[in-house]
Design an enzyme around this catalytic site. Structure first.
Site, PDB file in Angstrom:
ATOM      1  CG  ASP A 102      -3.324   1.724 -10.198  1.00  0.00           C
ATOM      2  OD1 ASP A 102      -2.991   1.183  -9.124  1.00  0.00           O
ATOM      3  OD2 ASP A 102      -4.005   2.758 -10.266  1.00  0.00           O
ATOM      4  CG  ASP A 210      -4.623  -0.571  -5.062  1.00  0.00           C
ATOM      5  OD1 ASP A 210      -5.180   0.522  -5.220  1.00  0.00           O
ATOM      6  OD2 ASP A 210      -5.185  -1.556  -4.532  1.00  0.00           O
ATOM      7  CD  GLU A 269      -4.233   3.667  -2.224  1.00  0.00           C
ATOM      8  OE1 GLU A 269      -5.310   4.266  -2.139  1.00  0.00           O
ATOM      9  OE2 GLU A 269      -4.175   2.439  -2.487  1.00  0.00           O
ATOM     10  CG  HIS A 342      -9.428   6.353  -8.257  1.00  0.00           C
ATOM     11  ND1 HIS A 342      -8.111   6.620  -7.928  1.00  0.00           N
ATOM     12  CD2 HIS A 342      -9.651   5.088  -7.860  1.00  0.00           C
ATOM     13  CE1 HIS A 342      -7.578   5.551  -7.370  1.00  0.00           C
ATOM     14  NE2 HIS A 342      -8.491   4.608  -7.312  1.00  0.00           N
ATOM     15  CG  ASP A 343      -9.870   5.535  -4.145  1.00  0.00           C
ATOM     16  OD1 ASP A 343     -10.699   4.958  -4.867  1.00  0.00           O
ATOM     17  OD2 ASP A 343      -8.714   5.106  -3.944  1.00  0.00           O
TER      18      ASP A 343
HETATM   19  C1  NOJ Z   1      -7.159   1.737  -3.458  1.00  0.00           C
HETATM   20  C2  NOJ Z   1      -7.714   2.120  -4.791  1.00  0.00           C
HETATM   21  O1  NOJ Z   1      -7.342   3.433  -5.088  1.00  0.00           O
HETATM   22  C3  NOJ Z   1      -9.205   1.927  -4.698  1.00  0.00           C
HETATM   23  O2  NOJ Z   1      -9.893   2.482  -5.776  1.00  0.00           O
HETATM   24  C4  NOJ Z   1      -9.466   0.455  -4.576  1.00  0.00           C
HETATM   25  O3  NOJ Z   1     -10.836   0.241  -4.396  1.00  0.00           O
HETATM   26  C5  NOJ Z   1      -8.702  -0.137  -3.387  1.00  0.00           C
HETATM   27  N1  NOJ Z   1      -7.361   0.330  -3.269  1.00  0.00           N
HETATM   28  C6  NOJ Z   1      -8.644  -1.626  -3.522  1.00  0.00           C
HETATM   29  O4  NOJ Z   1      -7.815  -1.966  -4.593  1.00  0.00           O
END
Ligand code: NOJ
Length: 566
Positions: A102, A210, A269, A342-343
């Site tokens: 990451d 990210d 992302e 994970h989100d």
């Molecule tokens: C996206 C990540 O996947 C998430 O888990 C994180 O809280 C935010 N970006 C901030 O880094």
């Protein structure tokens, strides 16, 4: 990097995401770690995945579970040692798997030494590594409404925090512990590139970046629109896919990858990216990113894009969206395919039936996803049909976004039961409960006290049980992964959606040369008549019912991939 004229290696690869904190604990402190991952490499190899994407393991105060990095070149002791990391990388390579790190560089941790320097004085040499601004004209610094603009942060509250020591505010699109880096400053960009090269020299195989499409901001930082029910403005149009984003990514590609031999993978992302923007990011001739995570399909069950305001998914909406992405990136560019991470809540609970038809709906969604054109991502646990957490009390939650939402919404008058219901559906802790390895204590995740509750359903749902069950989600994923590895039509075939308006049938065709496949899925718990023209008794390539069925009918949550080549 790859030759844009040839299909890249990752077109036939499957990526597995490990959220290290929740995967496996090797030292009994209740938190997953690198030794825990090392203990499960046979499992990953057996599944057949090609690449591991590891969520952050860098040194971090863990305010956002590692998405707040204070040292980009050190492994956090929570997860292990430098040696553990190198061993993991080496072991993965020995097994023919790759490791993607990451890369969290839209922001750092507020405890990063450079931010600590920057905050000392207005003329500190590192001041300009971040976004500092004076109070809004006409306001006293620090008083309500004095923030430089009205942007809200992603996890609640304003996107600005006031520092009385220097009399200015700094920008943080996420928590105050995650100050945004100023990519306008070439020194910031070059420090990032140097760090990336350092990781590649160490042997890693790429990066998942990210919120990478937030790094270029509109320099005037204008106010955002305030939607009803919100106190803060929506700044996203002013920092999403911003004015210099493509220039920055092309520079990154040149500075980090050009002249470097190897098979790398970069995936950005990119919340809010449209198909047109994704094409710009992923067209190989533009040399930016290999693929991006888009968010359209995981926003369809949210009203007005507000995550806590959710509604049932409309299948035609999903079909329209996926079809647009498949077609939009058909000739150039590339899709990443995911339903969970994970989100996001677990897609089995979100879009399937995790009670009555757990195996069938888990395998149905997996099939619909994996047989599209793109690179599939498996989030830990989905391959054994793990479900949402099912938490009933606020004390069980750990995620900063969830805790802030609960505190803010109940303070504004939302009944606690309603807030808890929203969390149960949408909280980021849903996918973060420990990986369920066995039916034993703590699901075999830890010998200590887990940092977050293990789901009680681990007695039934766990890797050991699933792998030896007649109906094994794991074995089904193995089959899907094998198809991607062996069938060119899966990798390169074109995509054609059928019956776009049908409320319960998801049907599409893939074609490559003489090969034609038809995927038919009944996204419901009732028997469904297959519309005329789609019923086929072509040989079954893969399906989730053991007994052969009537070609004109699909059983509850049944999916079939059929060979319909002439
Ligand atoms: C996206 C990540 O996947 C998430 O888990 C994180 O809280 C935010 N970006 C901030 O880094």
């Amino acid at each position: 990097m790859s030759d844009p004229h040839q299909p890249a290696w990752w077109t036939s690869a499957v990526v597995y995401q490990i959220y290290p904190r929740s995967f496996a604990d090797g030292n009994g402190d209740g938190i997953g770690d690198l030794r825990g991952i090392l203990a499960h490499l046979d499992y990953l190899q057996d599944l057949g995945v090609d690449v591991i994407w590891l969520s952050p393991v860098h040194e971090s105060p863990q305010r956002d579970n590692g998405y707040d990095i204070s040292n980009y070149r050190r492994i956090d002791r929570l997860f292990g040692t430098e040696e553990d990391f190198d061993e993991l990388l080496g072991q993965l390579h020995v097994r023919g798997m790759k490791l993607v790190m990451d890369l969290v560089v839209n922001h750092t941790s507020s405890e990063h030494p450079v931010f600590q320097e920057a905050r000392k004085s207005r003329d500190n040499p590192y001041r300009d590594y971040f976004w500092w601004r004076d109070a809004r004209p006409g306001f006293e610094p620090g008083e309500p409404g004095a923030e430089p603009n009205n942007w809200g942060s992603h996890f609640g509250g304003p996107a600005w925090t006031y520092e009385p020591e220097t009399g200015q505010y700094y920008l943080h699109l996420f928590t105050p512990h995650q100050p945004d880096l100023n990519w306008e400053n070439p020194a910031v960009r070059h420090a990032v590139y140097e760090t990336m090269r350092w990781w590649l020299d160490r042997g890693v195989d790429g990066f998942r970046m990210d919120v990478i499409n937030f790094i270029s901001k509109d320099l005037t930082l204008p106010d955002g629109l305030v939607t009803p029910g919100s106190i803060w403005g929506d700044g996203s149009p002013h920092f999403t896919n911003g004015p210099r984003i493509h220039e920055f990514l092309q520079e990154m590609r040149r500075e980090v990858f050009s002249g470097r031999d190897g098979d790398f993978l970069t995936v950005g992302e990119t919340p809010g990216a449209t198909v047109e923007q994704a094409l710009l990011y992923t067209d190989p001739y533009r040399a930016e990113l290999d693929m991006v995570f888009q968010f359209e399909h995981v926003s369809l069950d949210q009203v007005g894009g507000r995550k806590w305001d959710y509604r049932p998914l409309s299948l035609p909406d999903l079909k329209t969206s996926w079809n647009r992405w498949q077609r939009g990136l058909a000739d150039r560019g590339w899709n990443s395919l995911y339903l969970s991470n994970h989100d996001q809540p677990r897609h089995l609970s979100r879009f399937g039936d995790d009670a009555g038809f757990r195996y069938e709906s888990a395998t149905l969604w997996a099939t619909l996803l994996h047989l599209q054109r793109g690179t599939p991502y498996v989030y830990q646990g989905e391959e054994i049909g793990m479900t949402n957490a099912g938490f009933t009390s606020i004390d069980q939650y750990r995620d900063v976004e969830s805790l802030n939402f609960y505190a803010e919404s109940t303070a504004q008058g939302m009944p606690a039961v309603e807030a808890l219901e929203a969390l149960r559906a949408m909280s980021r802790d849903n996918p973060r409960t420990p990986m369920q390895w066995t039916a034993g204590p703590n699901a075999g995740f830890t010998e200590g006290q887990p940092w977050i509750d293990v789901s009680p359903n681990h007695a039934d749902i766990n890797a050991e049980t699933d792998r030896s069950a007649d109906k094994s989600v794991f074995r089904y994923y193995q089959d899907l992964i094998r198809l991607r590895h062996t069938q060119d039509v899966v990798v390169l075939g074109d995509f054609h959606l059928e019956a776009p308006e049908h409320p319960h049938l998801f049907a599409y065709r893939r074609h490559l040369d003489e090969t034609a496949w038809l995927v038919l899925a009944n996204v419901s718990g009732d028997v469904l008549d297959v519309p005329l023209g789609l019923a086929s008794d072509g040989p079954l390539i893969l399906g989730n019912y053991a007994e052969p069925g009537d070609p004109a009918e699909l059983r509850p949550w049944e999916v079939r991939a059929l060979d319909v080549s002439a």
